[in-house]
Scaffold this active site. Structure first.
Site, PDB file in Angstrom:
ATOM      1  N   GLU A  16      -0.721  12.494   0.733  1.00 26.57           N
ATOM      2  CA  GLU A  16      -0.330  13.205   1.959  1.00 26.57           C
ATOM      3  C   GLU A  16       0.807  14.189   1.683  1.00 26.57           C
ATOM      4  O   GLU A  16       0.827  15.304   2.214  1.00 26.57           O
ATOM      5  CB  GLU A  16       0.082  12.187   3.029  1.00 26.57           C
ATOM      6  CG  GLU A  16      -1.102  11.326   3.466  1.00 26.57           C
ATOM      7  CD  GLU A  16      -0.682  10.151   4.344  1.00 26.57           C
ATOM      8  OE1 GLU A  16       0.081   9.293   3.863  1.00 26.57           O
ATOM      9  OE2 GLU A  16      -1.111  10.112   5.499  1.00 26.57           O
ATOM     10  N   GLU A  72      -4.780   3.093   1.939  1.00 24.73           N
ATOM     11  CA  GLU A  72      -4.016   2.279   2.902  1.00 24.73           C
ATOM     12  C   GLU A  72      -4.843   1.151   3.497  1.00 24.73           C
ATOM     13  O   GLU A  72      -4.313   0.094   3.847  1.00 24.73           O
ATOM     14  CB  GLU A  72      -3.482   3.163   4.043  1.00 24.73           C
ATOM     15  CG  GLU A  72      -2.362   4.119   3.654  1.00 24.73           C
ATOM     16  CD  GLU A  72      -2.840   5.483   3.176  1.00 24.73           C
ATOM     17  OE1 GLU A  72      -4.028   5.614   2.816  1.00 24.73           O
ATOM     18  OE2 GLU A  72      -2.018   6.412   3.167  1.00 24.73           O
ATOM     19  N   GLY A  95       0.702   7.960   0.874  1.00 24.98           N
ATOM     20  CA  GLY A  95       1.732   8.952   1.209  1.00 24.98           C
ATOM     21  C   GLY A  95       1.922   9.990   0.113  1.00 24.98           C
ATOM     22  O   GLY A  95       2.354  11.114   0.380  1.00 24.98           O
ATOM     23  N   ALA A 128       3.677   5.396  -0.098  1.00 22.15           N
ATOM     24  CA  ALA A 128       4.909   4.910   0.505  1.00 22.15           C
ATOM     25  C   ALA A 128       5.280   3.604  -0.194  1.00 22.15           C
ATOM     26  O   ALA A 128       4.408   2.912  -0.735  1.00 22.15           O
ATOM     27  CB  ALA A 128       4.685   4.683   1.993  1.00 22.15           C
TER      28      ALA A 128
HETATM   29  N1  CO8 Z   1       5.096   0.912  -3.480  1.00 22.14           N
HETATM   30  C1  CO8 Z   1       5.966   0.165  -4.189  1.00 22.14           C
HETATM   31  N2  CO8 Z   1       5.843  -0.082  -5.505  1.00 22.14           N
HETATM   32  C2  CO8 Z   1       4.771   0.441  -6.125  1.00 22.14           C
HETATM   33  C3  CO8 Z   1       3.813   1.229  -5.465  1.00 22.14           C
HETATM   34  C4  CO8 Z   1       4.022   1.460  -4.064  1.00 22.14           C
HETATM   35  N3  CO8 Z   1       3.189   2.244  -3.356  1.00 22.14           N
HETATM   36  N4  CO8 Z   1       2.869   1.608  -6.346  1.00 22.14           N
HETATM   37  C5  CO8 Z   1       3.218   1.071  -7.525  1.00 22.14           C
HETATM   38  N5  CO8 Z   1       4.377   0.361  -7.399  1.00 22.14           N
HETATM   39  C6  CO8 Z   1       5.097  -0.367  -8.438  1.00 22.14           C
HETATM   40  C7  CO8 Z   1       4.399  -1.652  -8.785  1.00 22.14           C
HETATM   41  O1  CO8 Z   1       4.741  -2.674  -7.854  1.00 22.14           O
HETATM   42  C8  CO8 Z   1       4.933  -1.910 -10.167  1.00 22.14           C
HETATM   43  O2  CO8 Z   1       6.232  -2.410 -10.053  1.00 22.14           O
HETATM   44  P1  CO8 Z   1       6.660  -3.711 -10.957  1.00 22.14           P
HETATM   45  O3  CO8 Z   1       6.571  -3.214 -12.355  1.00 22.14           O
HETATM   46  O4  CO8 Z   1       8.055  -3.973 -10.501  1.00 22.14           O
HETATM   47  O5  CO8 Z   1       5.682  -4.766 -10.639  1.00 22.14           O
HETATM   48  C9  CO8 Z   1       5.061  -0.498 -10.764  1.00 22.14           C
HETATM   49  O6  CO8 Z   1       5.082   0.388  -9.655  1.00 22.14           O
HETATM   50  C10 CO8 Z   1       3.903  -0.120 -11.645  1.00 22.14           C
HETATM   51  O7  CO8 Z   1       2.713  -0.329 -10.899  1.00 22.14           O
HETATM   52  P2  CO8 Z   1       1.466  -1.164 -11.461  1.00 22.14           P
HETATM   53  O8  CO8 Z   1       1.921  -2.227 -12.381  1.00 22.14           O
HETATM   54  O9  CO8 Z   1       0.645  -1.581 -10.282  1.00 22.14           O
HETATM   55  O10 CO8 Z   1       0.744  -0.007 -12.300  1.00 22.14           O
HETATM   56  P3  CO8 Z   1      -0.806   0.115 -12.623  1.00 22.14           P
HETATM   57  O11 CO8 Z   1      -0.904   1.237 -13.611  1.00 22.14           O
HETATM   58  O12 CO8 Z   1      -1.380  -1.200 -12.979  1.00 22.14           O
HETATM   59  O13 CO8 Z   1      -1.503   0.563 -11.240  1.00 22.14           O
HETATM   60  C11 CO8 Z   1      -1.671   1.859  -9.215  1.00 22.14           C
HETATM   61  C12 CO8 Z   1      -1.196   1.811 -10.680  1.00 22.14           C
HETATM   62  C13 CO8 Z   1      -3.218   1.833  -9.178  1.00 22.14           C
HETATM   63  C14 CO8 Z   1      -1.177   3.168  -8.639  1.00 22.14           C
HETATM   64  C15 CO8 Z   1      -1.128   0.652  -8.425  1.00 22.14           C
HETATM   65  O14 CO8 Z   1       0.272   0.584  -8.645  1.00 22.14           O
HETATM   66  C16 CO8 Z   1      -1.336   0.739  -6.939  1.00 22.14           C
HETATM   67  O15 CO8 Z   1      -2.432   0.480  -6.475  1.00 22.14           O
HETATM   68  N6  CO8 Z   1      -0.294   1.078  -6.168  1.00 22.14           N
HETATM   69  C17 CO8 Z   1      -0.329   1.103  -4.727  1.00 22.14           C
HETATM   70  C18 CO8 Z   1      -1.099   2.298  -4.227  1.00 22.14           C
HETATM   71  C19 CO8 Z   1      -1.159   2.275  -2.713  1.00 22.14           C
HETATM   72  O16 CO8 Z   1      -1.707   1.388  -2.102  1.00 22.14           O
HETATM   73  N7  CO8 Z   1      -0.596   3.316  -2.075  1.00 22.14           N
HETATM   74  C20 CO8 Z   1      -0.571   3.452  -0.650  1.00 22.14           C
HETATM   75  C21 CO8 Z   1       0.687   2.870  -0.094  1.00 22.14           C
HETATM   76  S1  CO8 Z   1       0.706   2.852   1.691  1.00 22.14           S
HETATM   77  C22 CO8 Z   1       1.084   4.446   2.115  1.00 22.14           C
HETATM   78  O17 CO8 Z   1       1.307   5.279   1.290  1.00 22.14           O
HETATM   79  C23 CO8 Z   1       1.158   4.741   3.566  1.00 22.14           C
HETATM   80  C24 CO8 Z   1       1.769   6.091   3.793  1.00 22.14           C
HETATM   81  C25 CO8 Z   1       2.000   6.300   5.258  1.00 22.14           C
HETATM   82  C26 CO8 Z   1       3.370   5.893   5.696  1.00 22.14           C
HETATM   83  C27 CO8 Z   1       3.599   6.550   7.002  1.00 22.14           C
HETATM   84  C28 CO8 Z   1       4.741   6.017   7.791  1.00 22.14           C
HETATM   85  C29 CO8 Z   1       4.815   6.618   9.161  1.00 22.14           C
END
Ligand code: CO8
Length: 258
Positions: A112, A132, A109, A65
């Site tokens: 999921e 998460e 997400g 998400a």
């Molecule tokens: N949300 C927003 N932006 C994101 C996300 C995300 N989940 N993941 C990556 N991005 C963005 C980064 O902020 C970055 O943007 P910018 O260039 O503007 O800084 C761009 O994508 C590239 O990402 P990275 O530079 O971090 O790329 P890396 O190759 O270094 O790392 C990863 C890749 C490991 C995937 C890393 O981006 C990461 O850890 N991302 C987050 C993963 C995460 O925690 N996901 C879970 C999110 S919470 C969730 O999904 C809950 C779902 C349930 C909701 C239910 C509601 C009822």
């Protein structure tokens, strides 16, 4: 309809929906989820479509998400707005078969969403996770329930409590994905699977989907009864007569979805 965060293509009975927010690794924001819900409803009601493929990019199916969009949300907004419930239901209620073709990250997400599809074909580059916990929250679109049913309690606890990622090989061993293919062959393999499904009676593929999903939603005896009744009911269709006649006549069946 013109979409901004997904790309939809319909060809040869297959609708391919590609998540397309490359700058955010296909993070699922409200716009993307609302467009995805619309596209799935369209595909479900399009008579030409017999199977759907949901995919992302080589780097990410979806990295979860959208954390930027969620970070300032309050409990009251999340609860009163029923955050992501309608979008979850739109995916879960799609009646035609949906294949997730996953390369790169399928996290939170994103994992999921892949599990909401009917089966997952993974590229060897795929990485699944429910991280998460690192953000101070828990999965919210079914991760604690579906991952546990797919891979068992121990591995699900491990994934949710440590937030670690699982590679494609481990995901296949654990039963989360149905096949692993080289990354460059992912769409070819998913399309070939979709074409195979599209050759069948749509009526029967939709019954199969409902019956298998019953295994996760009811008791064994209720599920067996449902399956048996659907088996009986299919003898009322032309496709059953055609399928069995074609076998006996040593030819390919021509299903007409009736
Ligand atoms: N949300 C927003 N932006 C994101 C996300 C995300 N989940 N993941 C990556 N991005 C963005 C980064 O902020 C970055 O943007 P910018 O260039 O503007 O800084 C761009 O994508 C590239 O990402 P990275 O530079 O971090 O790329 P890396 O190759 O270094 O790392 C990863 C890749 C490991 C995937 C890393 O981006 C990461 O850890 N991302 C987050 C993963 C995460 O925690 N996901 C879970 C999110 S919470 C969730 O999904 C809950 C779902 C349930 C909701 C239910 C509601 C009822």
């Amino acid at each position: 309809m013109a979409y901004e965060t997904i790309i939809v293509e319909v060809s040869d009975h297959i609708a391919t929906i590609k998540l397309n927010r490359p700058d955010a690794l296909n993070a699922l924001n409200s716009q993307l989820l609302s467009e995805l819900s619309e596209a799935l409803k369209d595909a479900d009601s399009n008579d030409k479509v017999r199977c759907i493929i949901l995919t992302g990019s080589q780097k990410a199916f979806a990295a979860g998400a959208d954390i930027r969009e969620m970070s300032e949300k309050t409990f009251v907004e999340a609860f009163l707005g029923d955050f992501f419930t309608a979008e979850h239901d739109a995916v879960a209620k799609t009646r035609k078969p949906v294949i997730a073709a996953v390369a790169g990250y399928a996290l939170g997400g994103g994992c999921e969403l892949a599990m909401l599809c009917d089966f997952i074909i993974a590229a060897d580059s795929a990485k699944f996770g429910q991280p998460e916990i690192n953000l101070g929250v828990v999965a919210g679109i079914g991760g604690t329930q579906r991952l546990t049913r797919f891979v068992g309690k121990s591995k699900s606890m491990d994934m949710h409590l440590t937030g670690r990622f699982m590679d494609a090989e481990e995901a296949e061993r654990a039963g989360l994905v149905s096949r692993v293919v080289p990354a460059k062959a992912l769409m070819e393999e998913a399309t070939a699977a979709a074409e195979k499904i599209a050759e069948k009676s749509l009526l029967v593929t939709m019954v199969v989907k409902e019956a298998v999903n019953r295994a996760y939603e009811t008791t064994l005896s209720e599920g067996l009864t449902f399956e048996r009744r659907m088996f009986h009911a299919l003898f009322a269709t032309e496709d059953q007569k055609e399928g069995m006649s074609a076998f006996l006549e040593k030819r390919s069946p021509q299903f007409r979805d009736r």
